[in-house]
Design a protein around this motif. Sequence first.
Motif, PDB file in Angstrom:
ATOM      1  N   MET A 144      43.207  33.128   5.664  1.00  0.00           N
ATOM      2  CA  MET A 144      43.778  31.885   6.034  1.00  0.00           C
ATOM      3  C   MET A 144      42.664  30.837   6.457  1.00  0.00           C
ATOM      4  N   CYS A 148      55.810  27.939  -2.839  1.00  0.00           N
ATOM      5  CA  CYS A 148      57.123  28.199  -2.018  1.00  0.00           C
ATOM      6  C   CYS A 148      56.802  27.916  -0.456  1.00  0.00           C
ATOM      7  N   HIS A 149      55.916  27.102  -0.344  1.00  0.00           N
ATOM      8  CA  HIS A 149      55.483  26.646   1.182  1.00  0.00           C
ATOM      9  C   HIS A 149      54.582  25.387   1.121  1.00  0.00           C
ATOM     10  N   ILE A 153      59.832  32.944   4.722  1.00  0.00           N
ATOM     11  CA  ILE A 153      58.694  33.928   4.816  1.00  0.00           C
ATOM     12  C   ILE A 153      57.537  33.151   4.668  1.00  0.00           C
ATOM     13  N   CYS A 154      57.365  32.692   3.359  1.00  0.00           N
ATOM     14  CA  CYS A 154      55.907  32.073   3.050  1.00  0.00           C
ATOM     15  C   CYS A 154      55.476  31.024   3.976  1.00  0.00           C
ATOM     16  N   SER A 194      55.304  30.821   7.112  1.00  0.00           N
ATOM     17  CA  SER A 194      55.197  31.310   8.403  1.00  0.00           C
ATOM     18  C   SER A 194      53.688  31.347   8.814  1.00  0.00           C
ATOM     19  N   TYR A 252      51.099  29.539   7.349  1.00  0.00           N
ATOM     20  CA  TYR A 252      50.336  28.428   7.241  1.00  0.00           C
ATOM     21  C   TYR A 252      50.564  27.254   8.336  1.00  0.00           C
ATOM     22  N   SER A 308      57.861  37.225  11.194  1.00  0.00           N
ATOM     23  CA  SER A 308      56.536  36.393  11.002  1.00  0.00           C
ATOM     24  C   SER A 308      56.818  34.857  11.444  1.00  0.00           C
TER      25      SER A 308
END
Lengths: 115, 226
Positions: free
Chosen positions: B18, B97-98, B130-131, B133, B135, B160
């Motif tokens: 990340m 998705c995010h 989910i996704c 979380s 970033y 998460s």
Amino acid sequence: MHEMSLAMDMTRIIGEALGRKAPLERVNITIGPLSGISAESLRFCFTEIARMEGFGEPELVINHTEARLLCLECRTEYEVADFYQGCPECGSISRRILSGREFTVDSVEIDEDSE
Amino acid sequence: MCEETSAKQKVEISESVMSKNDRFAAENRKILRGRGLYTLNLISSPGAGKTTVLESMARYFGGRMAVIEGDIQTRRDAERIERAGCQAWQIETGGACHLDAHAVNHALGHMDLDSDELSLLAIENVGNLICPSGYDLGEDMRIGLLSVPEGDDKVLKYPSLFSTVDVLIINKMDLIPHLDFDVDRAIEECRSLNPDVNVFTVSARTGEGMEEFCGFVESGFLRNTG
């Protein structure tokens, strides 16, 4: 399905660290239970991306860590991968998370002969 | 596999995957703080009521708030926010998705953030528990929104996200009489991941609890601007 973009980030990081593209034998990574990543989905995506990006067909070795927690009732430190589990000493779920969000590329192994 | 003959080389890397996102998040934070903007990142599953919460906030904050809308497709949500009285910028992720910090950085470059009145930026993430979380977008306050029809067991299923939120909003409280949602259970399980979380029970549709929540956000940015 954000594993595809994470797999691309992994190949970018590996390429930057090596300064070149090379067929890899093994890629070692660490995933914590709070990283929000599906290991199997990542494995599938990484296999495809690594091949497309010129890193061969490395084995992806995943070190799954557990999350480290501090019980706020009895101050015991304990580790879980499943957050339904309470403190092993007193059963409480009142706790503070100390770690578990890891997601790192640790190392890669290259077989120079295969280049 | 069994040929250990020669030149095997192991290269240590030890880098967070990340890290690139986190660098953009740090840059966003610098830009936003430099303009005196307090920033929210609103995360929930699709249909939990993020846009309805933001419409209600738009009526409370008016021109003091701007909104970045994240969706797979359409400007629909941005149009709803504009009708409610705030500037809105729509990010269409086209499948992702995010939101990530780079997409937000790009949006900031397009928005008019110079108004003296403006003190709050709300970012509505793509509907997904989910996704988003992992970033960091550069926000000051991360908000997890859970609506009561989703069920009271969702918090521990998505640790998460709920371990990282500063605020838990439980929305659609007007539906509670018709459902078996145990509010205390959801709060207790969220505190089990995150003992410092602030909890608000609201109905964005009826307005119940929204003034209290908006007042809490306001105290955050008033504290920020000194």
